[in-house]
Design an enzyme around this catalytic site. Structure first.
Site, mmCIF file in Angstrom:
data_model
loop_
_atom_site.group_PDB
_atom_site.id
_atom_site.type_symbol
_atom_site.label_atom_id
_atom_site.label_comp_id
_atom_site.label_asym_id
_atom_site.label_seq_id
_atom_site.Cartn_x
_atom_site.Cartn_y
_atom_site.Cartn_z
ATOM 1 N N MET A 1 0.847 -1.196 0.000
ATOM 2 C CA MET A 1 0.000 0.000 0.000
ATOM 3 C C MET A 1 0.886 1.251 0.000
ATOM 4 O O MET A 1 0.441 2.346 0.356
ATOM 5 C CB MET A 1 -0.942 -0.008 1.203
ATOM 6 N N GLY B 1 11.319 -2.452 5.482
ATOM 7 C CA GLY B 1 10.652 -3.762 5.474
ATOM 8 C C GLY B 1 10.170 -4.108 4.068
ATOM 9 O O GLY B 1 10.424 -5.211 3.556
ATOM 10 N N HIS B 2 9.498 -3.159 3.416
ATOM 11 C CA HIS B 2 9.038 -3.391 2.038
ATOM 12 C C HIS B 2 10.233 -3.640 1.106
ATOM 13 O O HIS B 2 10.189 -4.518 0.242
ATOM 14 C CB HIS B 2 8.300 -2.166 1.498
ATOM 15 N N GLN C 1 -10.408 -2.452 2.214
ATOM 16 C CA GLN C 1 -9.966 -3.133 3.434
ATOM 17 C C GLN C 1 -9.979 -2.217 4.654
ATOM 18 O O GLN C 1 -9.559 -2.620 5.733
ATOM 19 C CB GLN C 1 -8.596 -3.781 3.220
ATOM 20 N N GLY D 1 4.817 -10.152 3.894
ATOM 21 C CA GLY D 1 5.526 -10.070 5.172
ATOM 22 C C GLY D 1 4.819 -10.869 6.259
ATOM 23 O O GLY D 1 3.591 -10.926 6.308
ATOM 24 N N ASP E 1 2.143 -9.415 9.075
ATOM 25 C CA ASP E 1 0.704 -9.629 8.906
ATOM 26 C C ASP E 1 0.484 -11.147 8.786
ATOM 27 O O ASP E 1 0.119 -11.648 7.713
ATOM 28 C CB ASP E 1 0.209 -8.901 7.652
ATOM 29 N N SER F 1 6.617 -0.538 10.040
ATOM 30 C CA SER F 1 5.251 -0.374 9.563
ATOM 31 C C SER F 1 5.093 1.060 9.072
ATOM 32 O O SER F 1 5.656 1.988 9.657
ATOM 33 C CB SER F 1 4.281 -0.626 10.722
ATOM 34 N N SER F 2 4.297 1.215 8.005
ATOM 35 C CA SER F 2 4.038 2.583 7.518
ATOM 36 C C SER F 2 3.344 3.383 8.604
ATOM 37 O O SER F 2 3.479 4.609 8.674
ATOM 38 C CB SER F 2 3.159 2.536 6.269
ATOM 39 N N ARG F 3 2.574 2.705 9.469
ATOM 40 C CA ARG F 3 1.827 3.410 10.521
ATOM 41 C C ARG F 3 2.728 3.893 11.660
ATOM 42 O O ARG F 3 2.279 4.670 12.500
ATOM 43 C CB ARG F 3 0.706 2.518 11.071
HETATM 44 O O1 PAF Z 1 -0.251 -5.848 3.562
HETATM 45 C C1 PAF Z 1 -0.630 -4.891 2.857
HETATM 46 O O2 PAF Z 1 0.090 -3.897 2.675
HETATM 47 C C2 PAF Z 1 -1.994 -4.956 2.202
HETATM 48 O O3 PAF Z 1 -2.930 -5.581 3.031
HETATM 49 C C3 PAF Z 1 -1.977 -5.605 0.806
HETATM 50 C C4 PAF Z 1 -1.551 -7.055 0.856
HETATM 51 C C5 PAF Z 1 -1.020 -4.831 -0.104
HETATM 52 C C6 PAF Z 1 -3.377 -5.547 0.197
HETATM 53 O O4 PAF Z 1 -3.829 -4.240 0.066
#
Ligand code: PAF
Length: 281
Positions: free
Chosen positions: A30, A36-37, A61, A147, A150, A185-187
Site C-alpha cells: 500500500m 521492510g518493504h 480493506q 511479510g 501480517d 510499519s508505515s503506521r
Molecule cells: O499488507 C498490505 O500492505 C496490504 O494488506 C496488501 C496485501 C497490499 C493488500 O492491500
C-alpha cells in the site's frame, strides 16, 4: 523501472514476459515504503527474473472509522525507492481502475479470518482477499512475497490461493525490525513523542513470552498474563488482543505445544500496531 497504471497494460506486460520465459515475482504494497518493504522487494528479485511491486491504498480493506483518508502516501518517493532495488515494474492503479462503477464481486476467506484482526476489523480480510486476487489477475505472478508481520493475512492468502486453485507460489518474509526491535510499519509514522517508546513494549512482550516458553512454561494463561503485564505496565497502551493461536487455523490454543502463534494488536495513542512471533517452534 516501468510504471504501469492500467490493468490491461499490466496484463500485456505480464503476458509478454511469460511468453519470453521470464519468471514474475510480485510484492503487493500500500506504498509509503520502508526498509521492510524494500527487503521484500530485494527478496522478490531473487525469486524471479522480472519483479513487480504494486502501490495501491486499497479502500475496501478499511472500515468506515479507520484511517483510509489519512493513510500515509508518497508515490513519488515509493517509485524512487523501489526503482533503486532493481524492481522491473511498478503497478500503480487509481481506485477507479481497480473498482470501476458497478463493482460488486468480493472474495471471502471465511474461517482463518474470524479471529484476531478479523474480529477487530470485520471487513478487512474481505478487502485484502479481493484486492490481492485482482492484483494477481493483473500482474500474473509466478511467486508473490508477503511479510510475516501480517501473519493472519499471509495465512488467509495461502488459503485463498489453495481454495481457488490460483497458480501462484506464496512466500512469507520474516518481520523486519528497527534496531530497537519495533516492527517496521508505515503506521509507525503516526507515533508521537513518548508513544514511540511505548510501542517498543510489543517486541519486549514477545521476548518475555519467548523467555517463558524457553524456560519450560506451556500454560497459555500464564504466558498471556505476562505479555499483558508487559504491554500495559506504565500505561499509554491499550491491548486490542494478545492471543495464542494455531499457526494454520488461527484458532486459539490454551497450551503451547509445538509451533504456536503469539499475535498482538495494541493501541498506542491513536495508532493500532500489530506484531507477532511463533513460540515453541
Ligand atoms: O499488507 C498490505 O500492505 C496490504 O494488506 C496488501 C496485501 C497490499 C493488500 O492491500
Amino acid at each position: 523501472m516501468r510504471i504501469i497504471e492500467n490493468v490491461g497494460e499490466m496484463q500485456r506486460q505480464a503476458d509478454a514476459w511469460r511468453a519470453e520465459g521470464e519468471k514474475i515475482s510480485f510484492v503487493p504494497t500500500m506504498g509509503f515504503l520502508h526498509e521492510g518493504h524494500l527487503s521484500l522487494l530485494r527478496s522478490a528479485r531473487t525469486l524471479g527474473s522480472k519483479s513487480v511491486v504494486s502501490i495501491f491504498v486499497n479502500p475496501t480493506q478499511f472500515g468506515p472509522t479507520e484511517d483510509f483518508a489519512s493513510y500515509p502516501r508518497d508515490v513519488g518517493k515509493d517509485l524512487e525507492l523501489s526503482g533503486k532495488t532493481g524492481t522491473d515494474a511498478a503497478f500503480v492503479p487509481a481506485a477507479a481502475e481497480m473498482y470501476p462503477d458497478g463493482f460488486q464481486t468480493f472474495v471471502e476467506v471465511t474461517r482463518v479470518t474470524k479471529n484476531l484482526c478479523g474480529a477487530s476489523r470485520p471487513i478487512f480480510f474481505r478487502g485484502v482477499a479481493t484486492v490481492v486476487s485482482k492484483l494477481f489477475h493483473a500482474v500474473k505472478p509466478h511467486v508473490a512475497v508477503f511479510g510475516q508481520k501480517d501473519f493472519q493475512q499471509l495465512v488467509a492468502i495461502r488459503r485463498m490461493v489453495k481454495d481457488l486453485n490460483m497458480d501462484v507460489e506464496i512466500v512469507g518474509h520474516p518481520i523486519v525490525r528497527e534496531k530497537d526491535g519495533l516492527a517496521m510499519s508505515s503506521r509507525n509514522t503516526y507515533l508521537l513523542g513518548e508513544e514511540r517508546l511505548v510501542a517498543l513494549r510489543l517486541h519486549r512482550s514477545l521476548e518475555v513470552a519467548r523467555e517463558l516458553v524457553g524456560s519450560g512454561e506451556k500454560n497459555g494463561g500464564a504466558i498471556l498474563q505476562a505479555v499483558n503485564d508487559c504491554l500495559t505496565a506504565g500505561g499509554g497502551a491499550a491491548v486490542d488482543y494478545a492471543r495464542l493461536c494455531d499457526t494454520d487455523t488461527i484458532e486459539e490454543v490454551e497450551v503451547v505445544e509445538g509451533p504456536t502463534l503469539l499475535a498482538l494488536a495494541v493501541w498506542v495513542g491513536k495508532t493500532r500496531l500489530i506484531d507477532n512471533c511463533v513460540l515453541g517452534g
